[in-house]
Every structure is written in structure tokens, then in C-alpha cells.
Design an enzyme around this catalytic site. Structure first.
Site, mmCIF file in Angstrom:
data_model
loop_
_atom_site.group_PDB
_atom_site.id
_atom_site.type_symbol
_atom_site.label_atom_id
_atom_site.label_comp_id
_atom_site.label_asym_id
_atom_site.label_seq_id
_atom_site.Cartn_x
_atom_site.Cartn_y
_atom_site.Cartn_z
ATOM 1 N N ASP A 26 0.807 -1.224 0.000
ATOM 2 C CA ASP A 26 0.000 0.000 0.000
ATOM 3 C C ASP A 26 0.840 1.273 0.000
ATOM 4 O OD1 ASP A 26 -2.350 -1.432 -0.108
ATOM 5 O OD2 ASP A 26 -2.393 -1.696 2.076
ATOM 6 N N ARG B 151 3.570 6.074 16.624
ATOM 7 C CA ARG B 151 3.152 7.134 15.691
ATOM 8 C C ARG B 151 3.739 8.508 15.996
ATOM 9 N NH1 ARG B 151 2.544 2.478 13.750
ATOM 10 N NH2 ARG B 151 0.686 2.018 12.528
ATOM 11 N N ASP C 35 -4.651 5.804 13.645
ATOM 12 C CA ASP C 35 -3.299 6.219 13.262
ATOM 13 C C ASP C 35 -3.279 7.516 12.461
ATOM 14 O OD1 ASP C 35 -2.061 4.227 14.683
ATOM 15 O OD2 ASP C 35 -2.169 2.785 13.042
ATOM 16 N N SER D 197 -4.660 -7.481 9.504
ATOM 17 C CA SER D 197 -3.907 -6.239 9.458
ATOM 18 C C SER D 197 -3.053 -6.223 10.724
ATOM 19 C CB SER D 197 -4.879 -5.065 9.435
ATOM 20 O OG SER D 197 -4.175 -3.903 9.784
#
Ligand code: ARG
Length: 402
Positions: free
Chosen positions: A14, A94, A123, A174
Site C-alpha cells: 500500500d 506514531r 493512526d 492487518s
């Protein structure tokens, strides 16, 4: 001059498609930034894909030390567990990635930073709020929220642009991981009644040995510094703990949590090392922190967790709380012993030079120094208000609302 964009790059399909898409659609030079926070990554493939996506530059930063010291251990100090359970694995990486995105943007004189998150998750919130807190002047791009690509579209785009697809044995999950733990969602987990399939786990119970044993974690000023007497840097200690505790099968979570964007989601986590550290820290706190301080600390921990989860790491409140927890840390030296059994971990010994546990006060043996006679007056006054109430208005059990 072409626009310059710094892209948070994982090497996955991705973000590789996103790199090519930004180059093509925004006519931009894409600087792919990959951060090593201890995740499982095929670095060769990452290099190859970055090349295939024709990024202008690929920058890789080994941030494992910074991640451990400035993010994981702060969260540990705060005793922060989101919704009382989740040790904030993804939520912690993050803000660090954002900080490095901003630094890289400045280094390259970039106009914007970009991430590949969808519009449904936490996120995106964490990246954007963190980047804007650190660099209000930078544009933050989130094309995946609007481009409307299906999985098949992405594959077709990859093929057309010469990006290798090489689907690894298609797991429907995921996954996000780093040295603090792993987060797994999607696939069979989306039915909340399904038990977690066995193939989602990789840090815990890798073999069938169901290891047992004992470990001793040493702390200095609240920081874990040694394992079984061996001093090591935080990131190595966490990784070593994952290896020791994981095989017992302990350190898994299966929960439905509240995302910031209002969705409830089923998540499984495994964080054997991190959770063992929480367990050990709590024991040391019980020895060394004064009672009121420890109550106040327990009130503030969920706040710290919430701010971190909600993307507000770089906020004045989170930083002020940090100062509170750092103050508590100053007295937390000592060692905690943890017993490991299949599926179970528990503390069975603790010692600390500045412990408030006082043998002579606690003992029922002859060495007892506690002044027993002080108690009679104390207890009488402690209960005086309820005693008076009872005398005047009848005992509580015959109160007005019955
Ligand atoms: N729900 C967790 C969080 O918001 C983990 C999300 C990470 N992503 C994943 N693919 N499991 O922090």
C-alpha cells in the site's frame, strides 16, 4: 521545482503504491522515510520496492533506542494501559514516526508530509495531530482517505507501475508491530464471537514447550535496566523479555476497544515483554510509593493512556503528566522476581533499598516496634462521625432509603 513530499514508508504494497501515486499525481519528489522501531520487516524487499516506486530518496532510521527510552518507558512509568489493558503499542510509535517525518521534511526542505492511513483508524489522528503540533506550517497529506482504491485497484496500479506484488502467504489480518508488541485485527477477528485463530500470534508461544521459569528485572529510578542481573539497554531488554516470556504463552490480549473516531473494533495484542515490565513495575511501586502518591498516580495513569491513544502525545497536558510520573520514578530502585508458568506470570519476590516496607512495623514477631496503644484513640476518632450519626439517626443499615 517539483514539490517534495516526505512519506512514512513501510515497504508494504500500500505505501509503495502510494509513493508511486504521489510521484505521478502530485508530480512530486517522494522521500520515503522508514523507521525501525523493532518491527518485523523484510528490509531487502523494502529497498527493492522503494526503487520500483521510483522514490527520489529512501531514508531509513534505526529509532529503536529512542522509541524504547522516550516513548515505551515513559508509558511504563505512567502505568498507562488504554481501557485498562492495551499497552499502546501502535499509539506509541506514531508520535515518534511523526517527529522523524517532520525532521526529515526540514532536512530536505519538503513542502508536505504524507501517510498511508485510512479514514477509519486511530493512526491518521496520531500522525496528523503530532505533525501539526510539531510543524504547524507543514501540509499533511492523507491520499488513502480519498482516493477510493480497492485492494484490486492497488494491485492493478502496482502492476502497471512495475511494483512487485509478491503476496506473502495471504494472511487476512492487518498487523502492526514494534518491539513493544504486536497488534492484530481484521480477518476472522471481525466476528467478535470467533476465538482468535492460532496463526495470528508470533511473539507468544512459538513452540509447544510452554516454557516455565523465573526472571528478575532490575530497576533504577523507575527504568528497567537489567534482566537476571545483566545490565542492558532498554530496547535489548524488551526484546530479551519478549523471548523469555513469550514462549510461556502469557502476554496476550483479546479485546473490543473504542477508537477515537467512534468505532468499536476487535483487536488482539501480544506484548509479553511490555506486560511483564508493567507487572514488575507495579510491584516495585507497591513497595516504594507512599499511599496518597500511589492513589494519585492511579488516577492519572488512565489520562496519560487516553492522551497517548488519542494522538495527543505532543500536548502540554501529556508533558505535564510526564513530569509527575518522573517525580514518582525517583524512588523506584530495586528488583522484582517474576515466576513464569504456562499462560501465567506473577511476581513472587521484590526488594528495594528505598522500600517503605518496614519489617519492624509490619512484623508479628518479637521485633515489633508498632505502638499498639496508639490505635485505640485513632480508631475511635476515625469512626466518630458515623458513630454519632448512628446514635442520632439510627444505624446506616436502617437508613432513609430503605
Ligand atoms: N487499535 C490499535 C491502536 O489504535 C492498533 C492499531 C494498529 N493497527 C493494526 N493494523 N492492527 O493503537
Amino acid at each position: 521545482m517539483a514539490k517534495k513530499i516526505v512519506l512514512a514508508y513501510s515497504g508494504g504494497l500500500d505505501t509503495s503504491v502510494l509513493a508511486a501515486w504521489l510521484r505521478e499525481t502530485e508530480k512530486a519528489d517522494v522521500i520515503a522515510l522508514s523507521i525501525d522501531v523493532g518491527q518485523e520487516t523484510d528490509w531487502d524487499r523494502l529497498h527493492r520496492r522503494a526503487k520500483e516506486a521510483q522514490v527520489a530518496d529512501l531514508k531509513i532510521v534505526d529509532a529503536r533506542e529512542e522509541f524504547s527510552n522516550d516513548f515505551c518507558l515513559k508509558c511504563l512509568s505512567a502505568g498507562a494501559l488504554y481501557e485498562n489493558r492495551y499497552p499502546l503499542v501502535s499509539a506509541l510509535s506514531r508520535p515518534l514516526i511523526s517527529k522523524l517525518m517532520v525532521e526529515t521534511a526540514r532536512e530536505y526542505g519538503a513542502d508536505a508530509v504524507a501517510h498511508g492511513c485510512t479514514g477509519k483508524g486511530n493512526d491518521q489522528v496520531r500522525f496528523e495531530v503530532s505533525c501539526r503540533a510539531l510543524a504547524p506550517e507543514l501540509e499533511v497529506l492523507a491520499p488513502v482517505r480519498t482516493w477510493g482504491f480497492t485492494r484490486a485497484d492497488s494491485m492493478a496500479y502496482a502492476e502497471k507501475h512495475g511494483i512487485s506484488i509478491e503476496q506473502s502467504k495471504a494472511k487476512p489480518y492487518s498487523i502492526d508491530d514494534n518491539l513493544w508488541g504486536r497488534a492484530i485485527e481484521c480477518g476472522a477477528l471481525e466476528d467478535t464471537w470467533n476465538p482468535p485463530p492460532n496463526d495470528i500470534w508470533s511473539l507468544t508461544e512459538k513452540d509447544d514447550s510452554k516454557a516455565t521459569g523465573e526472571i528478575v528485572i532490575g530497576f533504577e529510578r523507575g527504568r528497567p535496566v537489567s534482566l537476571d542481573g545483566k545490565i542492558m539497554p532498554a530496547h535489548e531488554l524488551i526484546e530479551a523479555l519478549n523471548k523469555k516470556v513469550g514462549p510461556t504463552g502469557w502476554g496476550r490480549l483479546d479485546m473490543v476497544e473504542n477508537r477515537r473516531v467512534g468505532i468499536k473494533s476487535r483487536e488482539c495484542y501480544e506484548a509479553p515483554g511490555a506486560l511483564a515490565l508493567y507487572l514488575a513495575r507495579a510491584e516495585l511501586e507497591s513497595m516504594c510509593l507512599e499511599r496518597d502518591l500511589s492513589v494519585a498516580r492511579r488516577d492519572l495513569s488512565p489520562k496519560f493512556a487516553q492522551l497517548t491513544y488519542d494522538g495527543l502525545w505532543f500536548s502540554p497536558l501529556r508533558e505535564a503528566l510526564d513530569a509527575f510520573f518522573a517525580n514518582c520514578d525517583a524512588v523506584l530502585d530495586g528488583e522484582v522476581r517474576i515466576a513464569l508458568e504456562p499462560g501465567r506470570a506473577y511476581a513472587n519476590g521484590r526488594r528495594a533499598p528505598r522500600s517503605l516496607y518496614d519489617y519492624e512495623l509490619a512484623t508479628y514477631e518479637a521485633e515489633d516496634t508498632f505502638r499498639h496503644t496508639d490505635s485505640a484513640g485513632f480508631v475511635r476518632l476515625w469512626g466518630l462521625a458515623t458513630q454519632v450519626w448512628s446514635m442520632k439517626q439510627g444505624p446506616a443499615s436502617r437508613g432513609r432509603n430503605q
